[in-house]
Scaffold this motif. Structure first.
Motif, PDB file in Angstrom:
ATOM      1  N   TYR A 153       0.785  -1.241   0.000  1.00  8.92           N
ATOM      2  CA  TYR A 153       0.000   0.000   0.000  1.00  8.92           C
ATOM      3  C   TYR A 153       0.811   1.282   0.000  1.00  8.92           C
ATOM      4  CZ  TYR A 153       0.717   0.670   5.110  1.00  8.92           C
ATOM      5  OH  TYR A 153       1.247   0.891   6.361  1.00  8.92           O
TER       6      TYR A 153
ATOM      7  N   PRO B  62       2.406   4.340  -4.285  1.00 11.56           N
ATOM      8  CA  PRO B  62       2.249   5.801  -4.304  1.00 11.56           C
ATOM      9  C   PRO B  62       3.558   6.555  -4.130  1.00 11.56           C
ATOM     10  CG  PRO B  62       0.564   4.784  -2.937  1.00 11.56           C
ATOM     11  CD  PRO B  62       1.523   3.701  -3.302  1.00 11.56           C
TER      12      PRO B  62
ATOM     13  N   ALA C 137      -4.894   0.511   5.939  1.00 13.77           N
ATOM     14  CA  ALA C 137      -4.639   1.144   4.650  1.00 13.77           C
ATOM     15  C   ALA C 137      -4.821   0.153   3.500  1.00 13.77           C
ATOM     16  CB  ALA C 137      -3.227   1.735   4.619  1.00 13.77           C
TER      17      ALA C 137
ATOM     18  N   ASP D 120      -8.125  -0.047   0.459  1.00 19.64           N
ATOM     19  CA  ASP D 120      -7.861  -0.101  -0.984  1.00 19.64           C
ATOM     20  C   ASP D 120      -8.519  -1.298  -1.664  1.00 19.64           C
ATOM     21  OD1 ASP D 120      -6.389   2.210  -0.902  1.00 19.64           O
ATOM     22  OD2 ASP D 120      -4.435   1.204  -0.786  1.00 19.64           O
TER      23      ASP D 120
ATOM     24  N   LEU E 105       3.686  12.719   1.550  1.00 22.89           N
ATOM     25  CA  LEU E 105       2.674  11.743   1.153  1.00 22.89           C
ATOM     26  C   LEU E 105       1.896  11.234   2.359  1.00 22.89           C
ATOM     27  CD1 LEU E 105       2.795   9.175  -1.593  1.00 22.89           C
ATOM     28  CD2 LEU E 105       2.329   8.279   0.681  1.00 22.89           C
TER      29      LEU E 105
ATOM     30  N   ARG F 283      -2.163  11.598   2.420  1.00 19.53           N
ATOM     31  CA  ARG F 283      -3.052  10.433   2.453  1.00 19.53           C
ATOM     32  C   ARG F 283      -3.800  10.288   3.780  1.00 19.53           C
ATOM     33  NH1 ARG F 283      -2.202   6.876  -1.894  1.00 19.53           N
ATOM     34  NH2 ARG F 283      -3.016   5.091  -0.748  1.00 19.53           N
TER      35      ARG F 283
ATOM     36  N   TYR G 272      -2.756   9.534   6.835  1.00 18.11           N
ATOM     37  CA  TYR G 272      -2.394   8.500   7.801  1.00 18.11           C
ATOM     38  C   TYR G 272      -2.312   9.101   9.207  1.00 18.11           C
ATOM     39  CZ  TYR G 272      -1.040   5.646   3.772  1.00 18.11           C
ATOM     40  OH  TYR G 272      -1.038   4.932   2.605  1.00 18.11           O
TER      41      TYR G 272
END
Length: 303
Positions: free
Chosen positions: A107, A111, A247, A251, A293, A297, A299
């Motif tokens: 995951y 990205p 995560a 997805d 990132l 995202r 997190y």
């Protein structure tokens, strides 16, 4: 240091690591007599015996052990110096060596790699999936620039920077009658489930097993796999459940999280590097990108 002296160091390290002149010569692509002559020349220059040749295998003497330790550090530092000299600050070219523990391949790596290539297409990336202990050993040996793994304990000389908190959750396929379970499932009821889990060489599996042991739960483990992709396919097509990072579950629309009571403990994801290591422009750029990132995202921030 002259080129001949550098060759002496590499020859000595090859013999020490192989414990055999023949294998070392094959690895170095030179003849065994040439290798033996070069090592003897080094010993004459230093005035000390570095290798014990009396046994079946060639062993380092006490002096040899001390010398090879310094030789490894010298060659490692020289390689770092060469990278520093060739480092391009405008990031038009360069190279980054990254190690990750396997769950992040499912995951985070995609990205990260896509965004890094978009921002810095001239930087090449070597990505290696390996266990956390191997990542740390590779960082110490200067075989990696950065690693992505979990918070400690770490080997001496490894520095960890917290990135985000990862949450693990019990997961079932959407076809199961208990999919979409709203109220938390008591951990004691796990004995009624059959599970597919990562194999024991994964850090994630150790985290899961510790949870089961702490709460005296003994679910039936029907399948062990060494691939996240295999687990998601198994759970999607069978009545088995698994445990995955949130995560990954988010997805995969065919997977449904089942909250547990008490919940599985969280763990901190970290960016690892060798203490005191030279950080080239590519390493610094990747570090900035990783933090960007993680925020983008959403997190969970690390404590």
């Amino acid at each position: 240091m002259a080129a001949l002296e550098l060759r002496h160091l590499r020859y000595l390290l090859a013999v020490a690591e192989n414990g055999n002149f023949t294998r070392a010569a094959e690895e170095l692509h030179i003849s065994q007599p040439t290798l033996s002559q070069q090592i003897k020349q080094l010993e004459r220059t230093l005035g000390v015996q570095l290798l014990d040749r009396t046994g079946r295998t060639v062993r380092l003497t006490d002096a040899g052990a001390v010398y090879t330790d310094h030789a490894r550090r010298a060659l490692r530092d020289l390689a770092a110096a060469e990278r520093a000299v060739h480092d391009v600050q405008d990031l038009s070219r360069g190279h980054l060596r990254l190690g990750v523990t396997p769950t992040f391949t499912a995951y985070l790596v995609g990205p990260l790699t896509a965004e890094f290539h978009t921002r810095h297409p001239g930087i090449s990336l070597t990505l290696m999936e390996m266990t956390q202990d191997r990542i740390e050993a590779a960082l110490l040996a200067d075989d990696l620039d950065l690693g992505i793994a979990f918070a400690g304990p770490h080997l001496p000389g490894i520095t960890a920077t917290a990135l985000f908190t990862e949450t693990l959750t019990l997961v079932t396929g959407t076809h199961r009658p208990d999919a979409g379970h709203v109220s938390p499932l008591p951990v004691k009821e796990l004995t009624d489930l059959r599970l597919a889990l990562l194999s024991g060489d994964f850090a994630t599996r150790g985290h899961i097993d510790a949870y089961f042991t702490h709460h005296r739960a003994a679910p039936r483990i029907s399948v062990e796999a060494n691939s996240i992709q295999a687990l998601t396919e198994i759970v999607r097509r069978t009545g088995l459940a698994t445990v995955l990072p949130d995560a990954i579950t988010h997805d995969h629309p065919h997977l449904t999280p089942v909250p547990l009571d008490p919940p599985l403990p969280t763990r901190t994801v970290t960016l690892l590097h060798r203490e005191g290591a030279y950080h080239g422009a590519a390493t610094r750029a990747f570090t900035r990108l990783t933090h960007d990132l993680v925020r983008a995202r959403g997190y969970t921030p690390a404590p």
